[in-house]
Design an enzyme around this catalytic site. Structure first.
Site, mmCIF file in Angstrom:
data_model
loop_
_atom_site.group_PDB
_atom_site.id
_atom_site.type_symbol
_atom_site.label_atom_id
_atom_site.label_comp_id
_atom_site.label_asym_id
_atom_site.label_seq_id
_atom_site.Cartn_x
_atom_site.Cartn_y
_atom_site.Cartn_z
ATOM 1 N N SER A 8 0.760 -1.035 0.103
ATOM 2 C CA SER A 8 -0.153 0.018 -0.059
ATOM 3 C C SER A 8 1.127 1.089 0.036
ATOM 4 O O SER A 8 2.187 1.106 0.363
ATOM 5 C CB SER A 8 -0.695 -0.109 1.205
ATOM 6 O OG SER A 8 -1.674 1.097 1.196
ATOM 7 N N ARG A 9 0.240 2.389 -0.357
ATOM 8 C CA ARG A 9 0.980 3.668 -0.316
ATOM 9 C C ARG A 9 0.333 4.514 0.845
ATOM 10 O O ARG A 9 0.582 5.725 0.913
ATOM 11 C CB ARG A 9 1.051 4.431 -1.642
ATOM 12 C CG ARG A 9 1.838 3.729 -2.590
ATOM 13 C CD ARG A 9 1.789 4.366 -3.908
ATOM 14 N NE ARG A 9 2.696 3.587 -4.888
ATOM 15 C CZ ARG A 9 2.438 2.492 -5.689
ATOM 16 N NH1 ARG A 9 1.293 2.141 -5.589
ATOM 17 N NH2 ARG A 9 3.447 2.066 -6.540
ATOM 18 N N ASN A 10 -0.571 3.899 1.360
ATOM 19 C CA ASN A 10 -1.297 4.859 2.460
ATOM 20 C C ASN A 10 -0.669 4.791 3.638
ATOM 21 O O ASN A 10 -0.559 3.573 4.382
ATOM 22 C CB ASN A 10 -2.720 4.063 2.682
ATOM 23 C CG ASN A 10 -3.639 4.503 3.489
ATOM 24 O OD1 ASN A 10 -3.236 5.390 4.305
ATOM 25 N ND2 ASN A 10 -5.208 4.540 3.223
ATOM 26 N N LYS A 12 -1.633 5.645 6.711
ATOM 27 C CA LYS A 12 -2.291 5.289 7.792
ATOM 28 C C LYS A 12 -2.511 3.968 7.919
ATOM 29 O O LYS A 12 -2.315 3.604 9.033
ATOM 30 C CB LYS A 12 -4.022 5.812 7.591
ATOM 31 C CG LYS A 12 -4.036 7.296 7.466
ATOM 32 C CD LYS A 12 -5.613 7.855 7.309
ATOM 33 C CE LYS A 12 -5.636 9.425 7.379
ATOM 34 N NZ LYS A 12 -7.129 9.734 7.051
ATOM 35 N N ASP A 72 -7.613 -5.780 1.769
ATOM 36 C CA ASP A 72 -8.855 -5.213 1.005
ATOM 37 C C ASP A 72 -9.972 -5.144 2.013
ATOM 38 O O ASP A 72 -10.104 -6.135 2.573
ATOM 39 C CB ASP A 72 -8.963 -6.299 -0.357
ATOM 40 C CG ASP A 72 -9.986 -5.620 -1.455
ATOM 41 O OD1 ASP A 72 -9.829 -4.575 -1.370
ATOM 42 O OD2 ASP A 72 -10.923 -6.211 -1.529
ATOM 43 N N SER A 73 -10.695 -4.053 1.959
ATOM 44 C CA SER A 73 -11.361 -3.552 2.871
ATOM 45 C C SER A 73 -12.850 -2.799 2.246
ATOM 46 O O SER A 73 -12.594 -2.495 0.829
ATOM 47 C CB SER A 73 -11.094 -2.855 4.033
ATOM 48 O OG SER A 73 -10.351 -1.817 3.489
ATOM 49 N N GLY A 158 -13.826 7.867 3.883
ATOM 50 C CA GLY A 158 -14.774 6.887 3.314
ATOM 51 C C GLY A 158 -15.872 7.103 3.897
ATOM 52 O O GLY A 158 -16.356 7.976 4.029
ATOM 53 N N TYR A 159 -16.620 5.775 4.390
ATOM 54 C CA TYR A 159 -17.928 5.715 4.750
ATOM 55 C C TYR A 159 -18.213 6.087 6.398
ATOM 56 O O TYR A 159 -18.981 5.787 6.954
ATOM 57 C CB TYR A 159 -18.415 4.324 4.632
ATOM 58 C CG TYR A 159 -18.774 4.101 2.886
ATOM 59 C CD1 TYR A 159 -19.879 4.544 2.448
ATOM 60 C CD2 TYR A 159 -17.775 3.334 2.406
ATOM 61 C CE1 TYR A 159 -20.102 4.121 1.031
ATOM 62 C CE2 TYR A 159 -17.937 2.968 0.895
ATOM 63 C CZ TYR A 159 -18.962 3.435 0.351
ATOM 64 O OH TYR A 159 -18.982 3.268 -0.947
ATOM 65 N N ASP A 160 -16.795 6.458 6.753
ATOM 66 C CA ASP A 160 -16.900 6.458 8.415
ATOM 67 C C ASP A 160 -17.742 7.489 8.837
ATOM 68 O O ASP A 160 -18.738 7.001 10.099
ATOM 69 C CB ASP A 160 -15.311 7.049 8.848
ATOM 70 C CG ASP A 160 -14.283 5.894 8.654
ATOM 71 O OD1 ASP A 160 -14.592 4.745 8.299
ATOM 72 O OD2 ASP A 160 -13.293 6.128 9.155
#
EC number: 3.6.1.66
Length: 201
Positions: A8-10, A12, A72-73, A158-160
């Site tokens: 990943s490049r994230n 977080k 993957d989430s 996101g959907y948080d």
């Protein structure tokens, strides 16, 4: 020290894994995709979170030879038969348009009564540490809750803002990073990987 590549490049996601490793007393050097030479990353075409996570981790291991973790989430909603699921990041069409995804989902659930607004964040995490089928571990973490009627909170992404975890009156976007880590789907999945990661140290 053992190196572990997070596919990943994230930043977080790296930070979240770092906290899980620290809590388990594991000392590993974490690398992101930005720390290794670029390689062709296959598109996410799996029908399940597990398939996509495993494909990402296997690609990263094959390209670098380093043990690799990938996740993957997404969000599954009962009233939508488990959708958006693996399509969560591109539910409204364009990949990663959080606001459009969120607004589309709220629109689809506008007439759904409160008792049918159950949902869960799901994360599948895969660890690949060798070339064989047996050289892989795939785990799944789930964070159950309900979909609120309007966004609340400034944290998260996101959907948080529209996800209210079971047992909470606050949305995921109203929780602190520490509170979210302690309960989240990815935190739960990463914790399940600790025994396998411990064997690599």
């Amino acid at each position: 020290m053992t190196e572990l590549l997070v596919a990943s490049r994230n930043a977080k996601k790296l930070a979240e894994l770092r906290r899980v490793l620290d809590a388990a007393g594991l000392t590993m050097t974490l690398l992101s995709l930005g720390d290794v030479p670029a390689f062709d990353e296959a598109p996410e075409t799996g029908a399940t979170f597990e398939e996509n996570a495993l494909a990402k981790a296997r690609d990263a291991y094959t390209a670098t030879g380093l043990p690799a973790v990938a996740d993957d989430s997404g969000l599954t909603v009962e009233a939508l038969n488990g959708m958006p699921g693996v399509l969560s990041a591109r539910w409204a069409g364009a990949h990663g348009d959080d606001l459009a995804n969120l607004e589309l989902l709220l629109g689809q659930l506008r007439d759904v009564p409160d008792e049918r607004r159950g949902a869960a964040f799901v994360s599948a995490c895969a660890l690949v540490y060798g070339p064989g089928e047996q050289d892989a571990v795939v785990v799944r973490g789930e964070w159950p809750g309900v979909i609120a009627r309007e966004p609340r909170g400034e944290n998260g992404f996101g959907y948080d803002p529209i996800f209210v975890p079971d047992g909470s009156s606050r949305s995921a976007a109203e929780l602190s990073a520490a509170e979210k880590d302690a309960a989240s789907h990815r935190g739960r999945a990463l914790a399940l990987l600790v025994p396998a990661l411990r064997k690599l140290c």
